[in-house]
Design a protein around this motif. Structure first.
Motif, PDB file in Angstrom:
ATOM      1  N   ILE A 116      -7.770  -4.479   4.417  1.00 25.37           N
ATOM      2  CA  ILE A 116      -7.243  -3.106   4.475  1.00 25.37           C
ATOM      3  C   ILE A 116      -8.214  -2.211   5.242  1.00 25.37           C
ATOM      4  CG2 ILE A 116      -6.726  -1.064   3.084  1.00 25.37           C
ATOM      5  CD1 ILE A 116      -5.656  -3.047   0.920  1.00 25.37           C
ATOM      6  N   LEU A 147       0.839  -1.207   0.000  1.00 26.37           N
ATOM      7  CA  LEU A 147       0.000   0.000   0.000  1.00 26.37           C
ATOM      8  C   LEU A 147       0.874   1.257   0.000  1.00 26.37           C
ATOM      9  CD1 LEU A 147      -2.952  -0.675   2.460  1.00 26.37           C
ATOM     10  CD2 LEU A 147      -3.132  -0.029   0.074  1.00 26.37           C
ATOM     11  N   SER A 159      -5.781   7.182   0.305  1.00 26.12           N
ATOM     12  CA  SER A 159      -4.685   6.337  -0.145  1.00 26.12           C
ATOM     13  C   SER A 159      -3.893   7.047  -1.232  1.00 26.12           C
ATOM     14  CB  SER A 159      -5.239   5.018  -0.698  1.00 26.12           C
ATOM     15  OG  SER A 159      -5.907   5.261  -1.907  1.00 26.12           O
ATOM     16  N   HIS A 200      -4.585   1.762   5.676  1.00 19.94           N
ATOM     17  CA  HIS A 200      -4.234   3.038   5.034  1.00 19.94           C
ATOM     18  C   HIS A 200      -4.917   4.157   5.790  1.00 19.94           C
ATOM     19  CE1 HIS A 200      -8.127   3.478   2.991  1.00 19.94           C
ATOM     20  NE2 HIS A 200      -8.033   2.218   2.630  1.00 19.94           N
TER      21      HIS A 200
END
Length: 172
Positions: free
Chosen positions: A145, A119, A155, A151
């Motif tokens: 995620i 990521l 993102s 994140h």
């Protein structure tokens, strides 16, 4: 099991006779030499209603287990029982109390760190799915995620999309 199952009468054959504008009584008496009641029972068992097949054939837990022992996958079983959509098949299977076939993916610290690393590199979820060491779907990676909060805020992908949109607007 009725006589029609024993002789191998199928819903397709029934529909062929219906296409010739035959009534159920004509099909039962003239073509199959049975009573309309037996035909109605067969139709009910095979999910034939008003000239159409319902979403799929009903099956028992034992029939489902037999198909699994034969090595059929979930989509193949759904196709075998003639379900129009996989979600309808899953709903019916759940109503029988058959547990889902999804395997539980253990969210180890190593796996979470690996996903976080990709990521941070700005990879898309689909790209992360292809690179990680554990085989899973993109949907599952996205869920991990989101649920693990890997994140923070926006993102890198969203920043990249915004940048590409600005560049596209300038060029237009």
């Amino acid at each position: 099991m009725c006589i029609l199952d024993e002789i191998g009468f199928t819903p397709d054959q029934y529909f062929e006779l219906k296409d010739k504008r035959m009534t159920d009584e004509e099909i039962a008496y003239d073509e199959l030499d049975i009573t309309p009641w037996h035909l109605a029972q067969w139709k009910k068992r095979h999910g034939v209603r008003n000239g159409k097949i319902r979403h799929g054939k009903k099956f028992t837990r034992e029939e489902w287990e037999e198909k699994r022992k034969e090595g059929l996958t979930e989509p193949e079983i759904a196709e075998f029982f003639e379900y129009k959509t996989f979600s309808i098949y899953l709903r019916y299977k759940r109503s029988l109390g058959i547990p889902p076939m999804t395997k539980k993916i253990e969210r180890t610290p190593e796996l979470l760190a690996e996903i976080k690393k990709y990521l941070d590199q700005g990879l898309l979820i689909k790209e992360i799915t292809e690179k990680i060491s554990v085989k899973m779907s993109s949907v599952m990676v996205g869920r991990i995620i989101r649920e693990e909060g890997l994140h923070d805020g926006k993102s890198n992908n969203q920043k990249r999309f915004r940048k590409n949109r600005k560049a596209a607007r300038k060029g237009a």
